[in-house]
Design a protein around this motif. Structure first.
Motif, PDB file in Angstrom:
ATOM      1  N   THR A 140       0.571  -1.152  -0.092  1.00  0.00           N
ATOM      2  CA  THR A 140      -0.009  -0.086   0.018  1.00  0.00           C
ATOM      3  C   THR A 140       0.726   1.304   0.124  1.00  0.00           C
ATOM      4  OG1 THR A 140      -1.605  -1.029   1.092  1.00  0.00           O
ATOM      5  CG2 THR A 140      -2.126   1.195   1.441  1.00  0.00           C
ATOM      6  N   GLN A 141       0.672   2.184  -0.872  1.00  0.00           N
ATOM      7  CA  GLN A 141       1.141   3.503  -0.884  1.00  0.00           C
ATOM      8  C   GLN A 141       0.097   4.420  -0.233  1.00  0.00           C
ATOM      9  OE1 GLN A 141       1.597   5.362  -4.743  1.00  0.00           O
ATOM     10  NE2 GLN A 141       3.090   6.818  -4.148  1.00  0.00           N
ATOM     11  N   ALA A 142       0.596   4.813   1.093  1.00  0.00           N
ATOM     12  CA  ALA A 142      -0.379   5.279   2.038  1.00  0.00           C
ATOM     13  C   ALA A 142      -0.827   6.652   1.224  1.00  0.00           C
ATOM     14  CB  ALA A 142       0.149   5.693   3.514  1.00  0.00           C
ATOM     15  N   GLU A 143       0.307   7.633   0.826  1.00  0.00           N
ATOM     16  CA  GLU A 143      -0.035   8.810   0.359  1.00  0.00           C
ATOM     17  C   GLU A 143       0.222   8.869  -1.169  1.00  0.00           C
ATOM     18  OE1 GLU A 143       1.103  12.158   3.105  1.00  0.00           O
ATOM     19  OE2 GLU A 143       2.430  10.704   3.482  1.00  0.00           O
ATOM     20  N   ALA A 144      -0.222   9.624  -2.186  1.00  0.00           N
ATOM     21  CA  ALA A 144      -0.023   9.642  -3.513  1.00  0.00           C
ATOM     22  C   ALA A 144       1.020  10.614  -3.630  1.00  0.00           C
ATOM     23  CB  ALA A 144      -1.292  10.155  -4.405  1.00  0.00           C
ATOM     24  N   LEU A 145       2.449  10.279  -3.305  1.00  0.00           N
ATOM     25  CA  LEU A 145       3.340  11.522  -3.499  1.00  0.00           C
ATOM     26  C   LEU A 145       4.243  11.317  -4.728  1.00  0.00           C
ATOM     27  CD1 LEU A 145       4.606  11.194   0.316  1.00  0.00           C
ATOM     28  CD2 LEU A 145       2.879  12.524  -0.655  1.00  0.00           C
ATOM     29  N   GLY A 146       3.520  10.524  -5.700  1.00  0.00           N
ATOM     30  CA  GLY A 146       4.462  10.691  -6.950  1.00  0.00           C
ATOM     31  C   GLY A 146       5.089   9.173  -7.298  1.00  0.00           C
ATOM     32  N   LEU A 147       5.408   9.090  -8.725  1.00  0.00           N
ATOM     33  CA  LEU A 147       5.948   7.724  -9.239  1.00  0.00           C
ATOM     34  C   LEU A 147       7.127   7.601  -8.380  1.00  0.00           C
ATOM     35  CD1 LEU A 147       5.807   5.597 -11.399  1.00  0.00           C
ATOM     36  CD2 LEU A 147       7.150   7.163 -12.835  1.00  0.00           C
ATOM     37  N   GLY A 148       8.108   8.375  -7.972  1.00  0.00           N
ATOM     38  CA  GLY A 148       9.239   7.836  -7.372  1.00  0.00           C
ATOM     39  C   GLY A 148       8.862   7.200  -5.976  1.00  0.00           C
ATOM     40  N   HIS A 149       8.117   7.765  -5.399  1.00  0.00           N
ATOM     41  CA  HIS A 149       7.522   7.482  -4.102  1.00  0.00           C
ATOM     42  C   HIS A 149       7.004   6.083  -4.106  1.00  0.00           C
ATOM     43  CE1 HIS A 149       4.683   7.276  -0.487  1.00  0.00           C
ATOM     44  NE2 HIS A 149       5.749   7.612   0.189  1.00  0.00           N
ATOM     45  N   ALA A 150       6.111   5.952  -5.271  1.00  0.00           N
ATOM     46  CA  ALA A 150       5.576   4.610  -5.236  1.00  0.00           C
ATOM     47  C   ALA A 150       6.587   3.338  -5.392  1.00  0.00           C
ATOM     48  CB  ALA A 150       4.600   4.518  -6.586  1.00  0.00           C
ATOM     49  N   VAL A 151       7.487   3.802  -6.467  1.00  0.00           N
ATOM     50  CA  VAL A 151       8.514   2.911  -6.681  1.00  0.00           C
ATOM     51  C   VAL A 151       9.536   2.328  -5.194  1.00  0.00           C
ATOM     52  CG1 VAL A 151      10.788   2.427  -7.709  1.00  0.00           C
ATOM     53  CG2 VAL A 151       8.861   3.251  -9.037  1.00  0.00           C
ATOM     54  N   LEU A 152       9.641   3.287  -4.560  1.00  0.00           N
ATOM     55  CA  LEU A 152      10.292   3.355  -3.178  1.00  0.00           C
ATOM     56  C   LEU A 152       9.547   2.453  -2.176  1.00  0.00           C
ATOM     57  CD1 LEU A 152      12.800   4.158  -1.324  1.00  0.00           C
ATOM     58  CD2 LEU A 152      11.454   6.351  -0.946  1.00  0.00           C
ATOM     59  N   CYS A 153       8.381   2.356  -2.390  1.00  0.00           N
ATOM     60  CA  CYS A 153       7.509   1.592  -1.521  1.00  0.00           C
ATOM     61  C   CYS A 153       7.881   0.054  -1.656  1.00  0.00           C
ATOM     62  CB  CYS A 153       5.957   1.706  -1.691  1.00  0.00           C
ATOM     63  SG  CYS A 153       5.271   3.215  -1.398  1.00  0.00           S
ATOM     64  N   ALA A 154       8.363  -0.060  -2.772  1.00  0.00           N
ATOM     65  CA  ALA A 154       8.803  -1.854  -3.368  1.00  0.00           C
ATOM     66  C   ALA A 154      10.183  -1.956  -2.739  1.00  0.00           C
ATOM     67  CB  ALA A 154       8.670  -1.933  -4.679  1.00  0.00           C
ATOM     68  N   LYS A 155      10.968  -1.329  -1.979  1.00  0.00           N
ATOM     69  CA  LYS A 155      12.189  -1.388  -1.586  1.00  0.00           C
ATOM     70  C   LYS A 155      12.346  -2.685  -0.687  1.00  0.00           C
ATOM     71  CE  LYS A 155      16.111   0.450   1.277  1.00  0.00           C
ATOM     72  NZ  LYS A 155      16.464   1.320   2.110  1.00  0.00           N
ATOM     73  N   ALA A 156      11.546  -2.884   0.300  1.00  0.00           N
ATOM     74  CA  ALA A 156      11.717  -4.118   1.085  1.00  0.00           C
ATOM     75  C   ALA A 156      11.448  -5.297   0.324  1.00  0.00           C
ATOM     76  CB  ALA A 156      10.859  -3.736   2.469  1.00  0.00           C
ATOM     77  N   ILE A 157      10.702  -5.258  -0.737  1.00  0.00           N
ATOM     78  CA  ILE A 157      10.641  -6.650  -1.470  1.00  0.00           C
ATOM     79  C   ILE A 157      11.440  -6.845  -2.379  1.00  0.00           C
ATOM     80  CG2 ILE A 157       8.661  -7.889  -2.529  1.00  0.00           C
ATOM     81  CD1 ILE A 157       7.102  -6.697  -0.367  1.00  0.00           C
ATOM     82  N   VAL A 158      12.080  -5.749  -3.172  1.00  0.00           N
ATOM     83  CA  VAL A 158      12.959  -5.991  -4.053  1.00  0.00           C
ATOM     84  C   VAL A 158      14.495  -6.143  -3.636  1.00  0.00           C
ATOM     85  CG1 VAL A 158      14.286  -4.679  -5.912  1.00  0.00           C
ATOM     86  CG2 VAL A 158      11.759  -4.533  -5.896  1.00  0.00           C
ATOM     87  N   GLY A 159      14.541  -5.573  -2.380  1.00  0.00           N
ATOM     88  CA  GLY A 159      15.836  -5.824  -2.191  1.00  0.00           C
ATOM     89  C   GLY A 159      17.372  -5.238  -2.674  1.00  0.00           C
ATOM     90  N   ASN A 160      18.232  -6.014  -2.741  1.00  0.00           N
ATOM     91  CA  ASN A 160      19.576  -5.572  -3.535  1.00  0.00           C
ATOM     92  C   ASN A 160      19.732  -6.201  -4.778  1.00  0.00           C
ATOM     93  OD1 ASN A 160      21.876  -3.980  -3.402  1.00  0.00           O
ATOM     94  ND2 ASN A 160      23.109  -5.488  -2.699  1.00  0.00           N
ATOM     95  N   GLU A 161      18.577  -6.145  -5.525  1.00  0.00           N
ATOM     96  CA  GLU A 161      18.815  -6.895  -6.913  1.00  0.00           C
ATOM     97  C   GLU A 161      18.093  -5.862  -8.061  1.00  0.00           C
ATOM     98  OE1 GLU A 161      16.135 -10.214  -7.722  1.00  0.00           O
ATOM     99  OE2 GLU A 161      16.343 -10.240  -5.624  1.00  0.00           O
ATOM    100  N   PRO A 162      18.790  -6.109  -9.366  1.00  0.00           N
ATOM    101  CA  PRO A 162      17.999  -5.103 -10.556  1.00  0.00           C
ATOM    102  C   PRO A 162      16.673  -5.722 -10.758  1.00  0.00           C
ATOM    103  CG  PRO A 162      19.693  -6.519 -11.443  1.00  0.00           C
ATOM    104  CD  PRO A 162      19.664  -6.831  -9.911  1.00  0.00           C
ATOM    105  N   PHE A 163      15.694  -4.795 -10.810  1.00  0.00           N
ATOM    106  CA  PHE A 163      14.331  -4.889 -11.048  1.00  0.00           C
ATOM    107  C   PHE A 163      13.758  -4.039 -11.993  1.00  0.00           C
ATOM    108  CE2 PHE A 163      12.502  -1.151  -9.175  1.00  0.00           C
ATOM    109  CZ  PHE A 163      13.665  -0.391  -8.677  1.00  0.00           C
ATOM    110  N   ALA A 164      12.548  -4.425 -12.417  1.00  0.00           N
ATOM    111  CA  ALA A 164      11.816  -3.735 -13.596  1.00  0.00           C
ATOM    112  C   ALA A 164      10.680  -2.829 -13.089  1.00  0.00           C
ATOM    113  CB  ALA A 164      11.147  -4.834 -14.520  1.00  0.00           C
TER     114      ALA A 164
END
Ligand code: G1P
Length: 294
Positions: free
Chosen positions: A105-129
């Motif tokens: 869940t993206q609690a606040e609509a703060l933009g595309l960059g913020h949306a992508v940042l919300c995936a940080k914990a799931i993506v971890g340290n690897e390249p992603f799409a």
């Protein structure tokens, strides 16, 4: 060798105001082209590129996307009892076996960059799409993201999809400046979000497909608000290219901007004309309508 991308992020928390009133209840990612919602086309592209973990960045009002990828027990039972096996297969295989969907869940609509940042914990340290489902890319051969994943494998660079746009449209896109292209690829030297035509470094626009280094997350954390008062992915990419190679990639395929009315109409016509059952009748309907309008 660069690790192959396995995870794909789909920012789907937007309001879809251009498609109101439909988007009062139907998220724009669920608008159909023929018989499949836009999100399904983007998901299929990610799976073709080798992704097995699909991360949807959604908001608390958007249940339709999660429901769509969930198992539909009652519907499956009904179709089974009615002997509708073809339809049953369609319903069961919105996600193939071995592919998992994760919802953040993206609690606040703060933009595309913020949306992508919300995936940080799931993506971890690897390249992603990252795939923006509004940009529907039609293709006869390999999907755009598959082409980009292969390019990422070959060079290790982050890869951003681009295409030329009319000069007066630069204000609707991220715009890049690049070195000379070698084939489909060129190193990006600058990127700016939605510049006015007179300030744009080129007419080469970012299309909603990215293969990104995980370094983008720490850069996003440090990114303040940019164009439109939002945290922009483009601004973090501008930082990324100071320390890592980021390439523009002219994909093979045709993009439809399904975030606009005309784009959705065009995509529907394109897919109808390429649909085994619809191609003939759709052509006739189009020819008749065009003749009637003369
Ligand atoms: C986003 C990006 C932009 C990119 C575009 C492609 O903008 O911020 O850089 O060119 O997607 O569709 P949006 O269309 O979400 O405003």
């Amino acid at each position: 060798m660069t690790q192959r991308i396995r995870k794909a992020v789909f920012p789907v928390a937007g309001l879809g105001t251009r498609f109101l009133p439909a988007t009062k209840t139907v998220p724009k990612e669920m608008l159909p082209i023929i018989d499949r919602p836009l999100i399904q086309y983007a998901v299929d592209e990610a799976i073709e590129a080798g992704c097995d973990t699909l991360i949807f960045i959604t908001n608390r009002y958007k249940h339709a996307v999660a429901d769509y990828f969930d198992k539909a027990y009652e519907l499956e039972q009904k179709l089974e009892r009615a002997g509708k096996h073809e339809q049953l297969e369609l319903v069961r295989h919105v996600l193939p076996k071995g592919v998992r969907a994760v919802f953040v869940t993206q609690a606040e609509a703060l933009g595309l960059g913020h949306a992508v940042l919300c995936a940080k914990a799931i993506v971890g340290n690897e390249p992603f799409a990252v795939l923006l489902p509004d940009d529907l890319i039609w293709n006869r051969g390999h999907s755009a993201l598959k082409q980009m994943a292969d390019a990422n494998q070959a060079t290790g660079a982050s890869i951003i999809a681009v295409e030329d746009v009319p000069h007066d449209k630069t204000g609707s896109y991220g715009i890049v400046a690049t070195d000379m292209f070698e084939g489909r690829q060129a190193c990006i030297s600058a990127i700016v979000e939605k510049p006015k035509p007179e300030e744009a470094p080129s007419d080469l626009a970012v299309v909603g497909r990215y293969v990104l280094s995980p370094k983008i997350f720490e850069l996003l954390e440090a990114t303040g608000t940019g164009a439109g008062g939002e945290i922009q992915l483009t601004d973090a990419i501008a930082e990324l290219l100071k320390t890592e190679r980021v390439d523009a990639f002219r994909f093979e395929g045709r993009r439809f901007d399904c975030g606009t009315h005309l784009g959705l109409v065009e995509a529907t016509i394109r897919f109808a004309l390429n649909n085994e059952k619809l191609a003939g009748p759709a052509r006739e309907v189009l020819q008749r309508m065009l003749a009637e309008d003369c």
